[in-house]
Design a protein around this motif. Structure first.
Motif, PDB file in Angstrom:
ATOM      1  N   ASN A 162     -18.342 -10.494   1.499  1.00  0.00           N
ATOM      2  CA  ASN A 162     -19.291 -11.607   1.528  1.00  0.00           C
ATOM      3  C   ASN A 162     -20.673 -11.236   0.982  1.00  0.00           C
ATOM      4  O   ASN A 162     -21.571 -12.057   0.943  1.00  0.00           O
ATOM      5  CB  ASN A 162     -19.383 -12.245   2.920  1.00  0.00           C
ATOM      6  CG  ASN A 162     -19.698 -11.242   3.996  1.00  0.00           C
ATOM      7  OD1 ASN A 162     -20.148 -10.135   3.706  1.00  0.00           O
ATOM      8  ND2 ASN A 162     -19.452 -11.608   5.243  1.00  0.00           N
TER       9      ASN A 162
ATOM     10  N   PRO B  95     -14.033 -15.591   6.231  1.00  0.00           N
ATOM     11  CA  PRO B  95     -14.803 -16.815   5.968  1.00  0.00           C
ATOM     12  C   PRO B  95     -15.907 -17.127   6.969  1.00  0.00           C
ATOM     13  O   PRO B  95     -16.620 -18.102   6.794  1.00  0.00           O
ATOM     14  CB  PRO B  95     -13.736 -17.897   6.023  1.00  0.00           C
ATOM     15  CG  PRO B  95     -12.723 -17.374   6.975  1.00  0.00           C
ATOM     16  CD  PRO B  95     -12.709 -15.892   6.804  1.00  0.00           C
TER      17      PRO B  95
ATOM     18  N   TRP C 213     -13.918 -17.535   0.379  1.00  0.00           N
ATOM     19  CA  TRP C 213     -12.847 -16.754   1.000  1.00  0.00           C
ATOM     20  C   TRP C 213     -11.639 -16.733   0.077  1.00  0.00           C
ATOM     21  O   TRP C 213     -11.323 -17.738  -0.549  1.00  0.00           O
ATOM     22  CB  TRP C 213     -12.503 -17.394   2.344  1.00  0.00           C
ATOM     23  CG  TRP C 213     -11.551 -16.635   3.203  1.00  0.00           C
ATOM     24  CD1 TRP C 213     -11.427 -15.285   3.302  1.00  0.00           C
ATOM     25  CD2 TRP C 213     -10.582 -17.194   4.106  1.00  0.00           C
ATOM     26  NE1 TRP C 213     -10.466 -14.956   4.233  1.00  0.00           N
ATOM     27  CE2 TRP C 213      -9.925 -16.112   4.734  1.00  0.00           C
ATOM     28  CE3 TRP C 213     -10.216 -18.494   4.461  1.00  0.00           C
ATOM     29  CZ2 TRP C 213      -8.925 -16.286   5.684  1.00  0.00           C
ATOM     30  CZ3 TRP C 213      -9.230 -18.667   5.406  1.00  0.00           C
ATOM     31  CH2 TRP C 213      -8.586 -17.572   6.013  1.00  0.00           C
TER      32      TRP C 213
ATOM     33  N   GLU D 122      -8.998 -19.484   0.710  1.00  0.00           N
ATOM     34  CA  GLU D 122      -9.603 -20.782   0.956  1.00  0.00           C
ATOM     35  C   GLU D 122      -8.569 -21.901   0.905  1.00  0.00           C
ATOM     36  O   GLU D 122      -7.704 -21.921   0.044  1.00  0.00           O
ATOM     37  CB  GLU D 122     -10.687 -21.047  -0.088  1.00  0.00           C
ATOM     38  CG  GLU D 122     -11.658 -22.099   0.369  1.00  0.00           C
ATOM     39  CD  GLU D 122     -12.946 -22.017  -0.421  1.00  0.00           C
ATOM     40  OE1 GLU D 122     -12.866 -21.674  -1.609  1.00  0.00           O
ATOM     41  OE2 GLU D 122     -14.012 -22.283   0.161  1.00  0.00           O
TER      42      GLU D 122
ATOM     43  N   GLN E  38      -9.821 -17.995  12.502  1.00  0.00           N
ATOM     44  CA  GLN E  38      -9.905 -18.512  11.137  1.00  0.00           C
ATOM     45  C   GLN E  38      -8.748 -19.460  10.820  1.00  0.00           C
ATOM     46  O   GLN E  38      -8.796 -20.162   9.820  1.00  0.00           O
ATOM     47  CB  GLN E  38      -9.992 -17.380  10.106  1.00  0.00           C
ATOM     48  CG  GLN E  38      -8.789 -16.488   9.983  1.00  0.00           C
ATOM     49  CD  GLN E  38      -8.901 -15.260  10.879  1.00  0.00           C
ATOM     50  OE1 GLN E  38      -9.322 -15.362  12.024  1.00  0.00           O
ATOM     51  NE2 GLN E  38      -8.523 -14.105  10.365  1.00  0.00           N
TER      52      GLN E  38
END
Lengths: 545, 363
Positions: A136, A230, A252, A255, A540
């Motif tokens: 990230n 994420p 991410w 995703e 998540q």
């Protein structure tokens, strides 16, 4: 290609077993559905096993958005490899991901790896890193990052680094062995093991194996939350709670297949389930971390249905073969024969689990082999004890003073007594019990689950092993176990497993009455939040509808 | 007066010193240190790892030396690693990294309360945040408890032996005979459960929207105190303290009501309410005032139970967590705070006593 995961199309062996039990009426249909779906069988397929059509399911699909409050202990954070509680890992799962994951059905699935292969004798593993993963902070995720993490895991000089023991086939003198990892290219690396170890990939799914950024040092993955996942932490107060939110600045890799919730709040309400109950009633929490005993039903009664996970955690009521009269196989087998495991499960553990078969290999283990189970015959048990001249002997069963463990041993002893064999129960407080747990002649020990069937057998029943509390020493068993340890494919390993399990039964090593189930309660509108056998909270993937 | 204050502060310091030494001794016996190492470095570490952790964190010196370090009269431990980096008590507390940058001594006398091992934060920060939360709880307890207790006590003591006296006395005795861990649980069952007690009835009649009347958990009060989330913990503590104060007030009131000057006032034709309010009340409040002040440290006991029961993270909850995790420096600071609370309330009670009773003088 010898993946350790089962092929998706193949039906789990235990599923068929449960189906026949259900048809015979030994298992309720609801129970059957819980267990079989826990094994990865889809609901329509599960109904198919019973010869029924699946009822029209209500459409409940995951939507983006929403928030969730969950009761969970929030402990002071520390270096991930030294984590000693699953809760520590669960907080960080939103940004610290794993190379592979252990699933509810017992399979190992790739996460940050795309795939892996083992050679014939499981000494060389080739791991392919998933392409397109970024940290990230923008850095790409590469094979060098994986190598860096494995090196961290191998460092035994860090106190409490439990990964070092799991990576022993890659290390030397408490550090990563020279040449143990070869980085082939940016997305490929090769592990060279000193001895066959099929568990090495499974060990990377364990909660201390969270993958951290190369810049991570020190003790606090919350203060410096660089990860591939994420989410990101908002606040973290030991003993009070933690708040996690979706990270808007990061794309991410997965995703679209998760990160549904905007915000997750963990609330630490202490250890008293009555306080959780009060919080659930006033709407302050939506789900529990783990519910035990009577509280499973109590939470259901206030509108939070339970989710069950079958695990390979168990209570081993074992004989120590170094102590007479338990050095005599006939005595051991007679005592086994006097005990009906189903009754022990019902009386000792409130039926919250599945019946086990005295060989310490669980149906959720991928290599579990179906063999005829133990025989229950109290009359024959009494005859065998008398034939050995022990008709007047008083046996003694020792247990710790823990609630369910004591109740289980009480019920084992009661059945042995009912068969006409003299037995005395001794209950020791925890502080005394653990000082000598390996050496009691006849006692019980709690064993947590390991993903592979061979793992516990290696730890607990191999000759001379430090946790071999049964004093079991059998050259044939050891040789077969060595052979099984070198077969990465579960289906191939199962043939050897059948022989191993048979030896465990023939030798009467232990009375192992049941596999414990774990429970969690959550509101009906929360999706994908089923209990996980190793307590994972993969928020998540959670969603609300 | 100054001499009196100086003597009181001297007593306070001596008490704090003795108490902290006892706490220090009990939290530093070897088995407790092993627990600490295991909660810090991993619950399944080996004995050798425990020893090395204790060694690296300065726990292997004689107990008296480390008590001196905590007080700030003995220089803090330092250790030079193989690569020349220096660590030590004062380096960790001040955040200094350069060798020689940290002060020699860093204990209570220099203003360092140490670090909490359980919460991984400076003790002063933990204690002040948690005391704030308990402050709100105690404030509401006093607001509810003191007027209720005085009213019940005065009403009961006005006419000894009357029906009002008998029923109020029974109530007071019952409430003070019920410990917090009983009344708290009873309250939750009666008022904060969606399956038993009052709430299901109220839901059935359509009087309340939510599933429960009161919240049986006060965690949300940390962010925002409402009547619904704070009523039960406040009531649980207040009810226990109330009965006792009401009993003392009643006893003191009945005694005052038999005095000659009360009879004189009655004979002069002063109305009964006027007698109670003007002539009896102030004299009857001397004894309850002392008891109320003495009751505050007692309430801190109740706070431990109630805060844990309602999972409200205040001072009592912190004490419980610190004790359960053998958090040495947090426990020491908590005991200093407890000594402070006891002696300050006693000081207030002594000074107030002089004000209420002109016959007593502090010399």
């Amino acid at each position: 290609m010898t993946h350790m995961k089962r092929k998706a199309t193949e039906l789990h062996r235990a599923a068929k077993l449960y189906a026949s039990e259900c048809k015979e009426g030994k298992l309720s249909r609801r129970e059957f559905m819980t267990r079989v779906t826990a094994l990865g069988v889809t609901a329509p397929a599960a109904y198919g096993l019973l010869g029924l059509a699946a009822p029209e399911a209500k459409a409940q699909t995951a939507q983006m958005g929403g928030s969730l409050r969950m009761q969970m202990d929030i402990k002071a954070q520390r270096d991930p490899r030294t984590w000693d509680w699953s809760e520590l890992a669960n907080v960080c799962r939103g940004w610290l991901e794993y190379l592979v994951s252990y699933e509810r059905d017992g399979s190992i699935q790739p996460v940050l790896l795309e795939s892996w292969e083992a050679n014939e004798d499981a000494t060389v593993f080739t791991m392919n890193v998933r392409p397109g993963v970024t940290w990230n902070n923008g850095d790409p995720f590469t094979a060098a990052d994986v190598a860096h993490n494995i090196e961290r895991w191998c460092d035994a000089s860090v106190e409490g680094n439990s990964m070092a023991g799991r990576m022993s086939a890659l290390s030397e003198d408490g550090q990563l062995r020279e040449g143990a990892i070869e980085i082939v290219d940016d997305l490929t690396l090769r592990l060279n093991l000193t001895s066959p170890d099929i568990a090495i990939i499974a060990n990377m799914a364990d909660y201390p194996a969270a993958v951290v950024h190369p810049s991570f040092t020190g003790d606090d993955p919350v203060a410096n939350p660089i990860g591939t996942g994420p989410y990101r932490p908002v606040s973290h107060d030991t003993g009070i709670g933690a708040v996690i939110e979706r990270n808007p600045d990061h794309t991410w890799w997965n995703e679209g297949n998760g990160a549904y919730l905007d915000r997750i709040e963990f609330v630490d309400l202490g250890t008293d389930p009555a306080a959780w109950m009060a919080a659930a009633e006033s709407g302050e929490i939506d789900m529990t971390y783990q519910t035990t005993g009577d509280f499973v039903d109590l939470f259901e009664s206030i509108g939070l249905p339970a989710s069950e996970a079958i695990t390979a955690a168990t209570l081993a009521v074992r004989f120590n073969q170094g102590n007479p009269p338990y050095d005599n196989v006939n005595v051991r087998r007679a005592l086994q024969m006097a005990v009906n495991n189903e009754v022990v499960l019902e009386l000792g553990y409130n039926d919250r689990g599945t019946v086990a078969e005295n060989h310490h290999v669980c149906p959720i283990h991928p290599e579990y082999a179906e063999i005829p189970g133990p025989v229950f015959d109290p009359a024959r048990a009494r005859e065998m004890i008398e034939a050995e001249g022990l008709g007047d002997h008083e046996f003694e069963l020792i247990s710790i003073d823990d609630d369910w463990q004591a109740a289980t041993c009480d019920s084992v002893a009661a059945q042995i007594r009912a068969a006409g064999i003299n037995i005395r129960r001794t209950i020791l407080p925890g502080a005394t019990f653990w000082n000598d747990w390996l050496n009691y002649p006849f006692s019980s020990t709690e064993w947590n689950m390991r993903p592979l069937g061979v793992q516990v057998l290696n730890l607990a029943y191999r000759s001379g092993e430090s946790w071999n509390e049964a004093g079991f020493a059998n050259a044939e068993f050891d040789a077969l176990l060595d052979e099984a340890n070198g077969i990465a494919d579960a289906d191939e390993r199962r043939e050897i497993m059948a022989q191993i399990q048979q030896i465990m039964l023939d030798e009467g090593v232990l009375i192992q009455p049941y596999w414990r189930s774990l429970y969690r309660n959550r509101r009906p509108n929360i999706l994908n939040a089923e209990m996980h056998p190793t307590f994972e909270v993969r928020y998540q993937h959670y969603a609300v509808s | 007066m100054l001499l009196f204050l100086a003597r009181r502060i001297g007593v306070m310091l001596a008490t704090a010193l003795c108490l902290t030494f006892v706490v220090f001794y009990l939290t530093n016996i070897p088995a407790k240190l092993e627990t600490l190492a295991k909660t810090q470095a991993g619950s399944r570490i080996s004995d050798a790892e425990v020893a090395s952790w204790l060694d690296r964190n300065g726990y292997n010196q004689p107990m008296l030396v480390r008590y001196g370090e905590w007080l700030g009269v003995v220089p803090g431990w330092t250790r030079t690693d193989g690569d020349g980096a220096v660590t030590g008590r004062c380096y960790r507390l001040t955040g200094a990294t350069e060798p020689g940058a940290a002060p020699d001594r860093c204990g209570l006398m220099q203003g360092y309360w140490g670090n909490s091992t359980r919460f991984r934060a400076p003790v002063s920060q933990v204690i002040s945040a948690r005391l704030g939360a308990t402050g709100w709880l105690m404030l509401w307890v006093l607001i509810v408890m003191v007027p209720m207790a005085l009213i019940v006590g005065v009403l009961a003591g006005m006419r000894e032996g009357s029906r009002t006296d008998r029923s109020l006395s029974t109530f007071a005795i019952a409430s003070t005979a019920t410990p917090e861990y009983v009344s708290g649980v009873v309250f939750i069952a009666l008022l904060a459960s969606s399956t038993v007690g009052l709430s299901p009835l109220l839901v059935q009649w359509g009087w309340i929207d939510g599933p429960v009347l009161f919240q049986g958990n006060a965690r949300s009060a940390l962010e925002k105190i409402t009547f619904w989330n704070f009523a039960l913990p406040v009531m649980t503590i207040a009810l226990y303290g109330m009965g006792y104060i009401a009993r003392i007030t009643r006893a003191s009131m009945t005694e005052v009501m038999t005095q000659q000057y009360i009879r004189t006032a009655r004979l002069k034709g002063v109305s009964f309410p006027n007698i109670v309010l003007r002539h009896a009340l102030r004299n009857a409040l001397i004894a309850p005032f002392t008891v109320i002040m003495l009751q505050i440290p007692w309430l801190l006991n109740g706070v431990v139970i109630v805060e844990v029961l309602f999972s409200y993270p205040g001072f009592g909850w912190t004490l419980f967590e610190a004790a359960a995790n053998n958090d040495i420096e947090l426990l020491l600071a908590a005991s200093v705070v407890a000594v402070l609370v006891v002696l300050v309330t006693q000081l207030i009670s002594d000074i107030g006593y002089v004000w209420l009773n002109p016959r007593i003088r502090i010399t």
